[in-house]
Design a protein around this motif. Sequence first.
Motif, PDB file in Angstrom:
ATOM      1  N   THR A  61      -3.070  -3.026 -45.744  1.00  0.00           N
ATOM      2  CA  THR A  61      -2.184  -1.580 -44.953  1.00  0.00           C
ATOM      3  C   THR A  61      -3.318  -0.201 -46.894  1.00  0.00           C
ATOM      4  OG1 THR A  61      -1.226  -1.439 -47.668  1.00  0.00           O
ATOM      5  CG2 THR A  61       0.003  -1.811 -45.764  1.00  0.00           C
ATOM      6  N   SER A  62      -3.284   0.888 -45.808  1.00  0.00           N
ATOM      7  CA  SER A  62      -4.763   1.349 -45.995  1.00  0.00           C
ATOM      8  C   SER A  62      -4.094   1.901 -48.017  1.00  0.00           C
ATOM      9  CB  SER A  62      -4.610   2.674 -45.416  1.00  0.00           C
ATOM     10  OG  SER A  62      -3.412   3.383 -45.583  1.00  0.00           O
ATOM     11  N   ILE A  63      -3.745   1.669 -48.542  1.00  0.00           N
ATOM     12  CA  ILE A  63      -2.839   1.341 -49.556  1.00  0.00           C
ATOM     13  C   ILE A  63      -4.233   0.683 -50.081  1.00  0.00           C
ATOM     14  CG2 ILE A  63      -1.311   2.251 -51.466  1.00  0.00           C
ATOM     15  CD1 ILE A  63      -0.675   4.031 -49.445  1.00  0.00           C
ATOM     16  N   GLU A  64      -3.464  -0.478 -49.640  1.00  0.00           N
ATOM     17  CA  GLU A  64      -3.902  -1.467 -50.682  1.00  0.00           C
ATOM     18  C   GLU A  64      -4.962  -1.629 -50.568  1.00  0.00           C
ATOM     19  OE1 GLU A  64      -2.141  -5.809 -49.964  1.00  0.00           O
ATOM     20  OE2 GLU A  64      -0.733  -4.415 -48.355  1.00  0.00           O
ATOM     21  N   LEU A  65      -5.979  -1.275 -49.779  1.00  0.00           N
ATOM     22  CA  LEU A  65      -7.886  -1.393 -49.163  1.00  0.00           C
ATOM     23  C   LEU A  65      -8.151  -0.401 -50.110  1.00  0.00           C
ATOM     24  CD1 LEU A  65      -8.239  -2.270 -45.869  1.00  0.00           C
ATOM     25  CD2 LEU A  65      -8.455  -3.422 -47.489  1.00  0.00           C
ATOM     26  N   ILE A  66      -7.526   1.007 -50.258  1.00  0.00           N
ATOM     27  CA  ILE A  66      -7.882   2.428 -51.334  1.00  0.00           C
ATOM     28  C   ILE A  66      -8.230   1.773 -52.650  1.00  0.00           C
ATOM     29  CG2 ILE A  66      -7.699   4.160 -51.682  1.00  0.00           C
ATOM     30  CD1 ILE A  66      -7.650   4.954 -48.837  1.00  0.00           C
ATOM     31  N   LEU A  67      -6.469   0.969 -53.333  1.00  0.00           N
ATOM     32  CA  LEU A  67      -6.620   0.832 -54.248  1.00  0.00           C
ATOM     33  C   LEU A  67      -7.283  -0.708 -54.953  1.00  0.00           C
ATOM     34  CD1 LEU A  67      -5.001   1.485 -56.851  1.00  0.00           C
ATOM     35  CD2 LEU A  67      -2.937  -0.233 -56.190  1.00  0.00           C
ATOM     36  N   GLN A  68      -7.909  -1.538 -54.098  1.00  0.00           N
ATOM     37  CA  GLN A  68      -8.756  -2.501 -54.198  1.00  0.00           C
ATOM     38  C   GLN A  68      -9.892  -1.451 -54.238  1.00  0.00           C
ATOM     39  OE1 GLN A  68      -8.220  -6.218 -54.882  1.00  0.00           O
ATOM     40  NE2 GLN A  68     -10.073  -5.851 -55.147  1.00  0.00           N
ATOM     41  N   GLY A  69     -10.405  -0.987 -54.146  1.00  0.00           N
ATOM     42  CA  GLY A  69     -11.988  -0.334 -54.013  1.00  0.00           C
ATOM     43  C   GLY A  69     -11.673   0.745 -54.896  1.00  0.00           C
ATOM     44  N   LEU A  70     -10.987   0.652 -55.561  1.00  0.00           N
ATOM     45  CA  LEU A  70     -10.449   1.996 -56.636  1.00  0.00           C
ATOM     46  C   LEU A  70     -11.112   0.842 -58.204  1.00  0.00           C
ATOM     47  CD1 LEU A  70      -7.743   4.460 -56.062  1.00  0.00           C
ATOM     48  CD2 LEU A  70     -10.704   4.986 -56.386  1.00  0.00           C
ATOM     49  N   ILE A  71     -10.439  -0.038 -57.657  1.00  0.00           N
ATOM     50  CA  ILE A  71      -9.594  -0.775 -58.742  1.00  0.00           C
ATOM     51  C   ILE A  71     -11.563  -1.799 -59.284  1.00  0.00           C
ATOM     52  CG2 ILE A  71      -8.576  -3.121 -60.042  1.00  0.00           C
ATOM     53  CD1 ILE A  71      -6.538  -2.493 -58.958  1.00  0.00           C
ATOM     54  N   ASN A  72     -12.289  -1.970 -58.361  1.00  0.00           N
ATOM     55  CA  ASN A  72     -13.646  -2.436 -58.103  1.00  0.00           C
ATOM     56  C   ASN A  72     -14.980  -1.921 -58.444  1.00  0.00           C
ATOM     57  OD1 ASN A  72     -12.961  -5.264 -57.451  1.00  0.00           O
ATOM     58  ND2 ASN A  72     -12.680  -5.104 -55.424  1.00  0.00           N
ATOM     59  N   CYS A  73     -13.902  -0.378 -58.899  1.00  0.00           N
ATOM     60  CA  CYS A  73     -14.949   0.851 -59.080  1.00  0.00           C
ATOM     61  C   CYS A  73     -16.113   1.160 -57.577  1.00  0.00           C
ATOM     62  CB  CYS A  73     -16.069   0.603 -60.322  1.00  0.00           C
ATOM     63  SG  CYS A  73     -14.571   0.871 -61.447  1.00  0.00           S
ATOM     64  N   ALA A  74     -15.638   1.209 -56.982  1.00  0.00           N
ATOM     65  CA  ALA A  74     -16.317   1.164 -55.296  1.00  0.00           C
ATOM     66  C   ALA A  74     -16.785   2.969 -55.889  1.00  0.00           C
ATOM     67  CB  ALA A  74     -15.897   1.304 -54.576  1.00  0.00           C
ATOM     68  N   ASP A  75     -18.475   3.238 -55.058  1.00  0.00           N
ATOM     69  CA  ASP A  75     -18.771   4.153 -55.691  1.00  0.00           C
ATOM     70  C   ASP A  75     -17.592   6.229 -54.906  1.00  0.00           C
ATOM     71  OD1 ASP A  75     -20.835   3.583 -57.405  1.00  0.00           O
ATOM     72  OD2 ASP A  75     -22.286   3.170 -55.925  1.00  0.00           O
ATOM     73  N   ASP A  76     -17.892   5.198 -53.057  1.00  0.00           N
ATOM     74  CA  ASP A  76     -17.311   6.263 -53.114  1.00  0.00           C
ATOM     75  C   ASP A  76     -16.642   5.641 -51.736  1.00  0.00           C
ATOM     76  OD1 ASP A  76     -17.181   9.167 -51.279  1.00  0.00           O
ATOM     77  OD2 ASP A  76     -18.665   8.232 -50.204  1.00  0.00           O
ATOM     78  N   ILE A  77     -14.952   6.463 -52.439  1.00  0.00           N
ATOM     79  CA  ILE A  77     -13.908   5.866 -51.876  1.00  0.00           C
ATOM     80  C   ILE A  77     -13.496   6.981 -50.747  1.00  0.00           C
ATOM     81  CG2 ILE A  77     -11.108   5.703 -51.598  1.00  0.00           C
ATOM     82  CD1 ILE A  77     -12.688   3.904 -53.008  1.00  0.00           C
ATOM     83  N   SER A  78     -14.089   6.918 -49.003  1.00  0.00           N
ATOM     84  CA  SER A  78     -14.063   8.363 -48.097  1.00  0.00           C
ATOM     85  C   SER A  78     -13.514   7.296 -46.819  1.00  0.00           C
ATOM     86  CB  SER A  78     -15.801   8.147 -47.694  1.00  0.00           C
ATOM     87  OG  SER A  78     -16.115   7.366 -47.862  1.00  0.00           O
ATOM     88  N   ALA A  79     -13.249   7.643 -45.987  1.00  0.00           N
ATOM     89  CA  ALA A  79     -12.548   7.628 -44.785  1.00  0.00           C
ATOM     90  C   ALA A  79     -13.847   6.411 -43.962  1.00  0.00           C
ATOM     91  CB  ALA A  79     -12.606   9.104 -43.436  1.00  0.00           C
ATOM     92  N   GLU A  80     -13.652   5.677 -44.649  1.00  0.00           N
ATOM     93  CA  GLU A  80     -14.482   4.703 -43.584  1.00  0.00           C
ATOM     94  C   GLU A  80     -13.485   3.173 -43.134  1.00  0.00           C
ATOM     95  OE1 GLU A  80     -17.278   2.754 -46.075  1.00  0.00           O
ATOM     96  OE2 GLU A  80     -17.336   5.054 -47.195  1.00  0.00           O
ATOM     97  N   PRO A  81     -14.038   2.562 -41.746  1.00  0.00           N
ATOM     98  CA  PRO A  81     -12.961   1.877 -41.146  1.00  0.00           C
ATOM     99  C   PRO A  81     -12.570   0.927 -42.365  1.00  0.00           C
ATOM    100  CG  PRO A  81     -15.041   2.973 -40.190  1.00  0.00           C
ATOM    101  CD  PRO A  81     -15.068   2.642 -41.267  1.00  0.00           C
TER     102      PRO A  81
END
Length: 118
Positions: free
Chosen positions: A32-52
């Motif tokens: 889900t999008s929440i899982e993907l966003i949470l994974q990005g945040l945990i991995n300290c992604a530089d920019d969580i934005s509206a990307e595919p």
Amino acid sequence: MSNINTKKAKKILANEALNITIKQPKKPKPPTSIELILQGLINCADDISAEPKYNSTRIPNQIGELKNNYGIVFDNVNIRTPSGKWYRRYYLAKDEANFEKARALLEQMRKARLVSTD
């Protein structure tokens, strides 16, 4: 007579073989999008934005759900673009307990998705 019975038996077996359906294993649901966003945040992604790769065009809605429903704490920074528009960049709060809560939530969501029988 036995020749006729053999033909009949072969025909019945052939028909039964056609009626047998082999159950294919279900493909797991995509994250889900929440899982993907949470994974990005945990991995300290530089920019969580509206990307595919995050499967969402409304990141603030997903962040709000994580904050309000699951108690995940966020830090954010307002950034002004060269065109003069503003956007907000989100980060997980730099607290080990918060990161552990986010990791546990992500693992729970993954297990629920993979076990789901829908």
